[in-house]
Write a protein that holds these residues in place. Structure first.
Motif, PDB file in Angstrom:
ATOM      1  N   HIS A 153       0.746  -1.260   0.020  1.00  0.00           N
ATOM      2  CA  HIS A 153       0.035   0.066   0.055  1.00  0.00           C
ATOM      3  C   HIS A 153       0.902   1.347  -0.092  1.00  0.00           C
ATOM      4  O   HIS A 153       0.348   2.437   0.201  1.00  0.00           O
TER       5      HIS A 153
ATOM      6  N   HIS B   4      -0.332   3.911  -2.432  1.00  0.00           N
ATOM      7  CA  HIS B   4      -1.783   4.578  -2.071  1.00  0.00           C
ATOM      8  C   HIS B   4      -1.437   5.412  -0.990  1.00  0.00           C
ATOM      9  O   HIS B   4      -1.953   6.551  -0.970  1.00  0.00           O
TER      10      HIS B   4
ATOM     11  N   GLU C 161      -4.320   7.996  -0.854  1.00  0.00           N
ATOM     12  CA  GLU C 161      -5.812   7.081  -1.332  1.00  0.00           C
ATOM     13  C   GLU C 161      -6.036   6.466   0.148  1.00  0.00           C
ATOM     14  O   GLU C 161      -7.048   5.684  -0.300  1.00  0.00           O
TER      15      GLU C 161
END
Ligand SMILES: [Zn+2]
Length: 90
Positions: A16, A19, A24
């Motif tokens: 992640h 992100h 995000e």
């Protein structure tokens, strides 16, 4: 085994990173990654590298109106997430 979930955390964080840097992630996920990156050299470095990449891309975006190809992020994401970016349910 002393630290259950630690390896999971690391893998999850690695998946992640992009992100996280792109903003995000949900607040809870952000905090999780934050906490992990503080004690994980690898992920801390990963975040910095990803930030540099985002900066570079945004920099390009500003120069002469050149659009940075979104595929860069897709490629980074695929590389990090093993092709399944939507496996973040808890
Ligand atoms: Zn880690």
């Amino acid at each position: 085994m002393g630290m259950p979930g630690r390896v999971d955390d690391h893998q999850w964080s690695q998946q992640h990173l992009s992100h996280y840097v792109e903003g995000e992630l949900r607040p809870r996920a952000r905090r999780r990654l934050d906490r992990h990156a503080r004690e994980c050299v690898d992920c801390g470095r990963g975040i910095r590298a990803m930030r540099a990449l985002v900066h570079a891309v945004q920099g390009l975006d500003g120069i002469a109106g050149v659009r940075a190809p979104a595929t860069i992020f897709d490629r980074v994401r695929l590389a990090g997430a093993g092709g399944s970016p939507s496996s973040q349910n808890t």
